[in-house]
Design a protein around this motif. Structure first.
Motif, PDB file in Angstrom:
ATOM      1  N   GLY A   1       0.830  -1.202   0.000  1.00 57.02           N
ATOM      2  CA  GLY A   1       0.000   0.000   0.000  1.00 57.02           C
ATOM      3  C   GLY A   1       0.863   1.249   0.000  1.00 57.02           C
ATOM      4  N   GLY A   2       0.550   2.177  -0.890  1.00 54.64           N
ATOM      5  CA  GLY A   2       1.297   3.428  -0.970  1.00 54.64           C
ATOM      6  C   GLY A   2       1.024   4.298   0.237  1.00 54.64           C
ATOM      7  N   ALA A   3       1.716   5.403   0.299  1.00 63.22           N
ATOM      8  CA  ALA A   3       1.553   6.333   1.416  1.00 63.22           C
ATOM      9  C   ALA A   3       0.075   6.680   1.581  1.00 63.22           C
ATOM     10  CB  ALA A   3       2.370   7.592   1.180  1.00 63.22           C
ATOM     11  N   ALA A   4      -0.417   6.456   2.758  1.00 63.98           N
ATOM     12  CA  ALA A   4      -1.827   6.709   3.035  1.00 63.98           C
ATOM     13  C   ALA A   4      -2.063   8.196   3.250  1.00 63.98           C
ATOM     14  CB  ALA A   4      -2.262   5.932   4.275  1.00 63.98           C
ATOM     15  N   THR A   5      -3.183   8.655   2.731  1.00 64.51           N
ATOM     16  CA  THR A   5      -3.649   9.993   3.031  1.00 64.51           C
ATOM     17  C   THR A   5      -4.743   9.839   4.071  1.00 64.51           C
ATOM     18  OG1 THR A   5      -3.201  10.764   0.791  1.00 64.51           O
ATOM     19  CG2 THR A   5      -4.747  12.055   2.089  1.00 64.51           C
ATOM     20  N   ARG A   6      -4.475  10.328   5.257  1.00 63.69           N
ATOM     21  CA  ARG A   6      -5.464  10.290   6.336  1.00 63.69           C
ATOM     22  C   ARG A   6      -5.881  11.719   6.620  1.00 63.69           C
ATOM     23  NH1 ARG A   6      -1.861   6.238   7.630  1.00 63.69           N
ATOM     24  NH2 ARG A   6      -2.808   4.235   8.077  1.00 63.69           N
ATOM     25  N   SER A   7      -7.173  11.942   6.640  1.00 65.88           N
ATOM     26  CA  SER A   7      -7.682  13.292   6.843  1.00 65.88           C
ATOM     27  C   SER A   7      -8.789  13.288   7.877  1.00 65.88           C
ATOM     28  CB  SER A   7      -8.244  13.853   5.537  1.00 65.88           C
ATOM     29  OG  SER A   7      -7.272  13.867   4.526  1.00 65.88           O
ATOM     30  N   LYS A   8      -8.871  14.372   8.609  1.00 62.47           N
ATOM     31  CA  LYS A   8      -9.991  14.616   9.514  1.00 62.47           C
ATOM     32  C   LYS A   8     -10.923  15.569   8.772  1.00 62.47           C
ATOM     33  CE  LYS A   8     -11.068  16.744  13.921  1.00 62.47           C
ATOM     34  NZ  LYS A   8     -10.532  17.499  15.045  1.00 62.47           N
ATOM     35  N   VAL A   9     -12.194  15.242   8.717  1.00 67.91           N
ATOM     36  CA  VAL A   9     -13.167  16.086   8.031  1.00 67.91           C
ATOM     37  C   VAL A   9     -13.331  17.384   8.820  1.00 67.91           C
ATOM     38  CG1 VAL A   9     -15.570  16.284   7.292  1.00 67.91           C
ATOM     39  CG2 VAL A   9     -14.339  14.124   6.997  1.00 67.91           C
ATOM     40  N   SER A  10     -13.147  18.505   8.136  1.00 65.73           N
ATOM     41  CA  SER A  10     -13.260  19.794   8.811  1.00 65.73           C
ATOM     42  C   SER A  10     -14.621  20.449   8.592  1.00 65.73           C
ATOM     43  CB  SER A  10     -12.148  20.744   8.345  1.00 65.73           C
ATOM     44  OG  SER A  10     -12.236  20.942   6.951  1.00 65.73           O
TER      45      SER A  10
END
Length: 99
Positions: free
Chosen positions: A37-46
């Motif tokens: 798996g490539g670099a994960a993009t983890r985001s918090k919904v703003s």
């Protein structure tokens, strides 16, 4: 040749069971990494413009859709399902590909 894919997950953590959320993430992440798996993009919904109020979004690229699907069906991942279900109020996991 293997078909590449993108994993997309949206989730709402269960504030009453954050320990299980953390345990799930700490155990699932190495499974994803082992599959390339490539670099994960983890985001918090703003801000929610339209939808159900998801709090966390994960996007990760994989080189082989079949291996990723097999990982979700594996006994090792299936053992995590109860932990996942306790740690999140809701979770959606999608394997996507080109249109």
């Amino acid at each position: 040749m293997p078909e590449a894919c993108t994993l997309i997950a949206t989730a709402v953590p269960n504030p009453e069971n954050m320990a299980d959320m953390q345990a799930y993430m700490q155990t699932a992440n190495p499974l994803f990494e082992a599959l390339g798996g490539g670099a994960a993009t983890r985001s918090k919904v703003s801000e929610v413009v339209c939808g159900d109020g998801t709090a966390i979004v994960l996007v990760m690229e994989f080189p082989d859709k079949e291996k990723l699907s097999a990982m979700f069906a594996s006994a090792e991942y299936q053992a995590l399902v109860p932990v996942r279900n306790r740690g999140f109020k809701s979770i959606n996991i999608w394997i996507t590909g080109p249109m």
